[in-house]
Design a protein around this motif. Structure first.
Motif, PDB file in Angstrom:
ATOM      1  N   PHE A  72       0.853  -1.123   0.079  1.00  0.00           N
ATOM      2  CA  PHE A  72      -0.027   0.141   0.034  1.00  0.00           C
ATOM      3  C   PHE A  72       0.833   0.954   0.121  1.00  0.00           C
ATOM      4  CE2 PHE A  72       0.706  -0.863   4.411  1.00  0.00           C
ATOM      5  CZ  PHE A  72       1.053   0.318   4.917  1.00  0.00           C
ATOM      6  N   GLY A  73       0.316   2.351  -0.396  1.00  0.00           N
ATOM      7  CA  GLY A  73       1.152   3.648  -0.455  1.00  0.00           C
ATOM      8  C   GLY A  73       0.462   4.703  -0.145  1.00  0.00           C
ATOM      9  N   PRO A  74       1.159   5.949  -0.490  1.00  0.00           N
ATOM     10  CA  PRO A  74       2.351   6.055  -1.515  1.00  0.00           C
ATOM     11  C   PRO A  74       3.675   5.637  -1.044  1.00  0.00           C
ATOM     12  CG  PRO A  74       0.933   8.150  -1.090  1.00  0.00           C
ATOM     13  CD  PRO A  74       0.780   7.133   0.102  1.00  0.00           C
ATOM     14  N   ILE A  75       4.412   5.165  -1.909  1.00  0.00           N
ATOM     15  CA  ILE A  75       5.768   4.655  -1.785  1.00  0.00           C
ATOM     16  C   ILE A  75       6.541   5.292  -2.713  1.00  0.00           C
ATOM     17  CG2 ILE A  75       4.736   2.374  -1.058  1.00  0.00           C
ATOM     18  CD1 ILE A  75       5.532   1.056  -3.789  1.00  0.00           C
ATOM     19  N   ASP A  76       7.800   5.178  -2.396  1.00  0.00           N
ATOM     20  CA  ASP A  76       9.049   5.670  -3.258  1.00  0.00           C
ATOM     21  C   ASP A  76       9.636   4.606  -3.979  1.00  0.00           C
ATOM     22  OD1 ASP A  76      11.214   6.702  -4.358  1.00  0.00           O
ATOM     23  OD2 ASP A  76      11.835   8.119  -2.486  1.00  0.00           O
ATOM     24  N   ILE A  77       9.412   4.770  -5.425  1.00  0.00           N
ATOM     25  CA  ILE A  77       9.811   3.479  -6.288  1.00  0.00           C
ATOM     26  C   ILE A  77      11.079   3.848  -7.142  1.00  0.00           C
ATOM     27  CG2 ILE A  77       7.342   2.885  -6.635  1.00  0.00           C
ATOM     28  CD1 ILE A  77       7.794   4.554  -9.422  1.00  0.00           C
ATOM     29  N   HIS A  78      11.661   4.924  -6.647  1.00  0.00           N
ATOM     30  CA  HIS A  78      12.891   5.438  -7.403  1.00  0.00           C
ATOM     31  C   HIS A  78      14.199   4.909  -6.769  1.00  0.00           C
ATOM     32  CE1 HIS A  78      11.052   7.610 -10.726  1.00  0.00           C
ATOM     33  NE2 HIS A  78      10.096   8.144  -9.933  1.00  0.00           N
ATOM     34  N   GLU A  79      14.954   4.063  -7.519  1.00  0.00           N
ATOM     35  CA  GLU A  79      16.170   3.209  -7.027  1.00  0.00           C
ATOM     36  C   GLU A  79      17.184   4.686  -6.534  1.00  0.00           C
ATOM     37  OE1 GLU A  79      17.613  -0.239  -8.603  1.00  0.00           O
ATOM     38  OE2 GLU A  79      15.490  -0.780  -9.088  1.00  0.00           O
ATOM     39  N   ASP A  80      17.221   5.511  -7.097  1.00  0.00           N
ATOM     40  CA  ASP A  80      18.369   6.639  -6.858  1.00  0.00           C
ATOM     41  C   ASP A  80      17.945   7.504  -5.760  1.00  0.00           C
ATOM     42  OD1 ASP A  80      16.284   7.978  -8.472  1.00  0.00           O
ATOM     43  OD2 ASP A  80      17.636   8.874  -9.772  1.00  0.00           O
ATOM     44  N   SER A  81      16.724   7.401  -5.134  1.00  0.00           N
ATOM     45  CA  SER A  81      16.186   8.300  -4.393  1.00  0.00           C
ATOM     46  C   SER A  81      16.699   7.684  -2.641  1.00  0.00           C
ATOM     47  CB  SER A  81      14.843   8.326  -4.210  1.00  0.00           C
ATOM     48  OG  SER A  81      14.099   8.864  -3.036  1.00  0.00           O
ATOM     49  N   PRO A  82      17.030   8.756  -1.933  1.00  0.00           N
ATOM     50  CA  PRO A  82      17.308   8.356  -0.603  1.00  0.00           C
ATOM     51  C   PRO A  82      16.171   7.561   0.144  1.00  0.00           C
ATOM     52  CG  PRO A  82      17.100  11.071  -0.546  1.00  0.00           C
ATOM     53  CD  PRO A  82      17.121  10.280  -2.154  1.00  0.00           C
ATOM     54  N   THR A  83      15.275   7.886  -0.431  1.00  0.00           N
ATOM     55  CA  THR A  83      14.107   7.074   0.625  1.00  0.00           C
ATOM     56  C   THR A  83      13.492   6.030  -0.383  1.00  0.00           C
ATOM     57  OG1 THR A  83      12.318   8.804  -0.293  1.00  0.00           O
ATOM     58  CG2 THR A  83      13.403   9.037   1.865  1.00  0.00           C
ATOM     59  N   TYR A  84      14.046   5.447  -1.253  1.00  0.00           N
ATOM     60  CA  TYR A  84      13.566   4.297  -2.063  1.00  0.00           C
ATOM     61  C   TYR A  84      13.411   3.033  -1.154  1.00  0.00           C
ATOM     62  CZ  TYR A  84      13.763   0.050  -4.500  1.00  0.00           C
ATOM     63  OH  TYR A  84      13.527  -1.333  -5.446  1.00  0.00           O
ATOM     64  N   GLY A  85      12.166   2.399  -1.449  1.00  0.00           N
ATOM     65  CA  GLY A  85      11.621   1.542  -0.743  1.00  0.00           C
ATOM     66  C   GLY A  85      10.802   1.903   0.662  1.00  0.00           C
ATOM     67  N   PHE A  86      10.718   3.097   0.842  1.00  0.00           N
ATOM     68  CA  PHE A  86      10.020   3.733   1.811  1.00  0.00           C
ATOM     69  C   PHE A  86       8.352   3.691   1.549  1.00  0.00           C
ATOM     70  CE2 PHE A  86      13.974   4.748   3.616  1.00  0.00           C
ATOM     71  CZ  PHE A  86      13.936   5.439   4.778  1.00  0.00           C
ATOM     72  N   ILE A  87       7.575   3.379   2.485  1.00  0.00           N
ATOM     73  CA  ILE A  87       6.189   3.819   2.547  1.00  0.00           C
ATOM     74  C   ILE A  87       6.320   5.321   2.979  1.00  0.00           C
ATOM     75  CG2 ILE A  87       3.954   3.469   3.447  1.00  0.00           C
ATOM     76  CD1 ILE A  87       4.442   0.605   3.936  1.00  0.00           C
ATOM     77  N   THR A  88       5.726   6.226   2.172  1.00  0.00           N
ATOM     78  CA  THR A  88       5.990   7.634   2.454  1.00  0.00           C
ATOM     79  C   THR A  88       4.640   8.331   3.313  1.00  0.00           C
ATOM     80  OG1 THR A  88       5.145   8.150   0.176  1.00  0.00           O
ATOM     81  CG2 THR A  88       7.490   7.749   0.501  1.00  0.00           C
ATOM     82  N   SER A  89       3.751   9.048   2.455  1.00  0.00           N
ATOM     83  CA  SER A  89       2.749   9.933   2.905  1.00  0.00           C
ATOM     84  C   SER A  89       1.664   9.008   3.280  1.00  0.00           C
ATOM     85  CB  SER A  89       2.772  11.289   2.312  1.00  0.00           C
ATOM     86  OG  SER A  89       2.453  10.824   0.878  1.00  0.00           O
ATOM     87  N   THR A  90       1.690   7.915   3.836  1.00  0.00           N
ATOM     88  CA  THR A  90       0.359   7.158   3.815  1.00  0.00           C
ATOM     89  C   THR A  90      -0.501   7.792   4.974  1.00  0.00           C
ATOM     90  OG1 THR A  90      -0.620   5.026   4.475  1.00  0.00           O
ATOM     91  CG2 THR A  90       1.605   5.544   5.359  1.00  0.00           C
ATOM     92  N   PRO A  91      -1.850   7.571   4.701  1.00  0.00           N
ATOM     93  CA  PRO A  91      -2.667   8.105   5.734  1.00  0.00           C
ATOM     94  C   PRO A  91      -2.682   7.194   7.148  1.00  0.00           C
ATOM     95  CG  PRO A  91      -3.934   7.981   3.883  1.00  0.00           C
ATOM     96  CD  PRO A  91      -2.585   7.310   3.535  1.00  0.00           C
ATOM     97  N   LYS A  92      -1.866   6.055   7.109  1.00  0.00           N
ATOM     98  CA  LYS A  92      -1.532   5.164   7.928  1.00  0.00           C
ATOM     99  C   LYS A  92      -0.578   5.787   9.101  1.00  0.00           C
ATOM    100  CE  LYS A  92      -3.763   0.907   6.506  1.00  0.00           C
ATOM    101  NZ  LYS A  92      -4.635   0.760   7.736  1.00  0.00           N
TER     102      LYS A  92
END
Length: 292
Positions: free
Chosen positions: A61-81
């Protein structure tokens, strides 16, 4: 050689292990509570298979960071949870398991499952929607997910309120977006009961079908896919599919010629297995690409 699947949904995590043919050997589900408890259950599920594990596919579930060159790649980001905001999902799994990990959204994973093994076989372009607790969409073109600065958030497309619907929408961001008007919580808040308890004869289902048909109409004109697959709990109402097709035909007014609706607007061939099969296939794909 085994592959792991994590279908990380808003209400539950479904974990599975498959063999080299992607046959599911073991599957369990855990409630989505907080990262500490839920991930403890996830790690405990996979640990007995660690030495044989070649790759893990995660659809989250997301939003998630999908960009491998991002420092937060692999993170669940601004989820309502709130408990899951800015959670380093991939990083946590890599600390526990030394295998390649495929990372995408839960609905992309389901789309990939259908693309490989369901209604998306032998076509180039697939769009998959899940209409349940929330609404999400994923698109695949010739084996690749359609995405840019982020993954699509198709469930938040705006829809035109039905003339007989006074409900203002359940989405705190957009009100009358598709999720705000057609997801399970919107049905329950509007009618005072869950969709599963609303009889087939209730006129509300024609309103619901029009909102979903607007989604199919928008998708058709924007992406012209070969097939649009409608999954999730709402579409388990068996009468809904034909209602959506009829509402779509009325909206389109013959403007474009789509494939026959019986093969163009469908429910998942894999039913509830689409996400798991997609994650297993993505795990196998990332494992094979890493070996080369």
């Amino acid at each position: 050689m085994l592959y792991g699947s994590i279908e990380a949904g808003g209400t539950k995590f479904v974990c599975a292990v498959g063999d080299e043919t992607l046959e599911i050997l073991h599957r369990e589900s855990f409630p989505t509570t907080n990262p500490e408890q839920t991930m403890k259950d996830v790690v405990a599920f996979f640990k007995p298979y660690e030495e044989q594990m070649a790759g893990i596919g995660i659809g989250s579930f997301g939003p998630i960071d999908i960009h491998e060159d991002s420092p937060t790649y692999g993170f669940i980001t601004s989820t309502p949870k709130v408990a899951w905001q800015n959670f380093d999902f991939v990083g946590m799994m890599k600390r526990e398991f030394s295998v390649p990990i495929a990372w995408t959204t839960d609905v992309n994973a389901a789309a990939y499952g259908e693309y490989r093994f369901g209604h998306g076989q032998d076509v180039d372009s697939v769009v998959y929607y899940t209409i349940g607790t929330g609404v999400g969409g994923g698109a695949i073109q010739k084996g690749r997910f359609v995405e840019g600065f982020s993954h699509p958030e198709m469930g938040h497309m705006l829809v035109v309120p039905h003339v007989d619907d006074s409900y203002k929408g359940n989405c705190p961001f957009h009100g009358n977006c598709l999720e705000g008007m057609a997801a399970g919580p919107a049905i329950e808040k509007r009618l005072g009961k869950k969709g599963a308890d609303v009889p087939e004869t209730d006129p509300f289902w024609l309103i619901e079908a029009e909102y979903i048909a607007q989604c199919v109409y928008n998708t058709t004109l924007m992406l012209s896919p070969d097939v649009i697959i409608l999954g999730g709990g709402v579409m388990k109402q068996t009468h809904m599919l034909e209602k959506v097709r009829k509402a779509f035909t009325k909206l389109m007014q013959g403007y474009v010629q789509t494939p026959p609706l019986a093969t163009y607007i469908v429910t998942p061939a894999l039913e509830d297995n689409a996400g798991t099969m997609g994650c297993l296939a993505l795990a196998q794909k990332v494992a094979c690409s890493t070996e080369k």
